[in-house]
Design an enzyme around this catalytic site. Structure first.
Site, mmCIF file in Angstrom:
data_model
loop_
_atom_site.group_PDB
_atom_site.id
_atom_site.type_symbol
_atom_site.label_atom_id
_atom_site.label_comp_id
_atom_site.label_asym_id
_atom_site.label_seq_id
_atom_site.Cartn_x
_atom_site.Cartn_y
_atom_site.Cartn_z
ATOM 1 N N TYR A 184 44.019 38.793 33.086
ATOM 2 C CA TYR A 184 43.088 38.620 34.205
ATOM 3 C C TYR A 184 43.093 39.846 35.112
ATOM 4 O O TYR A 184 42.039 40.421 35.410
ATOM 5 C CB TYR A 184 43.449 37.371 35.006
ATOM 6 N N LYS A 190 40.016 42.627 35.753
ATOM 7 C CA LYS A 190 39.411 42.885 37.058
ATOM 8 C C LYS A 190 39.558 44.356 37.458
ATOM 9 O O LYS A 190 38.686 44.913 38.144
ATOM 10 C CB LYS A 190 40.033 41.977 38.121
#
Length: 254
Positions: free
Chosen positions: A159, A163
């Site tokens: 994750y 990002k």
């Protein structure tokens, strides 16, 4: 022209959580038209109910992992308006809660496909509508998990990496479009009490109980997040191009 001379927003991932809150707040503003995307519009019950009482909300089908789907969504929008002013990519996933050593290829790739390639697909598909708009704003909902200097010793692996890649993409697009008057930014939405947040806290609770309790106690509602981010977006200027903002409007390091 934009719809009736007003402002046209496309909210990608507008069927729940922060995205739905953005749709609701925006659609209550005079002169605003909102296109809200959902991967499965048929099951987006709350969004559908909202659109029934707000004629300025249009629901479009969009799966960000497919460039073809993104182009089809842009065609849906183009049947109603000839340009858009703000493209806000709010869709994303967070399903990675293991250390790098134990994170599978499937998790790495799914996060990259949704959180990085997804926004790229949307940008590529909607660019021709954005360049004809008045504002020419592109907003990516990012995360502090992308900040290299602020990485905590917990397991966001795929994750956080996705990002960080999204922020790099935002910065690259901001360079490419600067001469054309675009303003491209990323925003950290805060710690928001969404379904994705609840799932993440459940996954991390056994390993980081104190941290999880602290985070949960400071979580805000999707409505609070949407309202705060809109204050930033409503006041974007040329000099904001390429910036990464916190929910409170302060600049974040990459």
């Amino acid at each position: 022209m934009s719809a009736a001379g007003g402002i046209v927003y496309v909210i990608v991932g507008g069927n729940r959580g922060i995205g739905l809150s953005l749709v609701k707040e925006l659609s209550n503003k005079e002169g605003v038209t909102v296109f809200a995307s959902a991967r499965g519009p048929g099951s987006a019950s709350e969004l559908k109910d909202w659109s029934k009482t707000h004629s300025n909300v249009h629901i479009i089908k969009l799966d960000v992992t497919s460039l073809r789907s993104a182009k089809d969504a842009a065609m849906q929008v183009e049947k109603v308006v000839k340009c858009i002013d703000v493209l806000w990519v709010n869709s994303g996933i967070s399903k990675s809660f293991q250390p790098v050593l134990k994170t599978s290829d499937e998790l790495w790739m799914s996060h990259y496909q949704t959180n990085v390639l997804g926004p790229i697909h949307v940008y590529q598909a909607f660019y021709h509508l954005l360049k004809e708009g008045k504002l020419k704003n592109i907003v990516f909902t990012s995360s502090m998990a992308a900040c290299m200097g602020g990485v905590r010793p917990n397991t966001y692996s795929a994750y956080g990496q996705s990002k960080a890649a999204l922020n790099y993409t935002m910065k690259e697009i901001s360079f490419e479009l600067e001469k054309d008057g675009f303003v491209v930014v990323s925003i950290h939405p805060g710690v928001v009490n969404t379904d994705m947040f609840v799932n993440a806290m459940q996954k991390l609770a056994s390993k980081y109980p104190e941290m999880v309790e602290s985070i949960k106690s400071n979580a805000i509602s999707p409505e609070q997040s949407a309202s705060s981010m809109l204050k930033i977006v409503d006041n974007l200027k040329t000099e904001d191009n390429g910036m990464f903002y916190n929910l409170d409007g302060t600049k974040l390091p990459f």
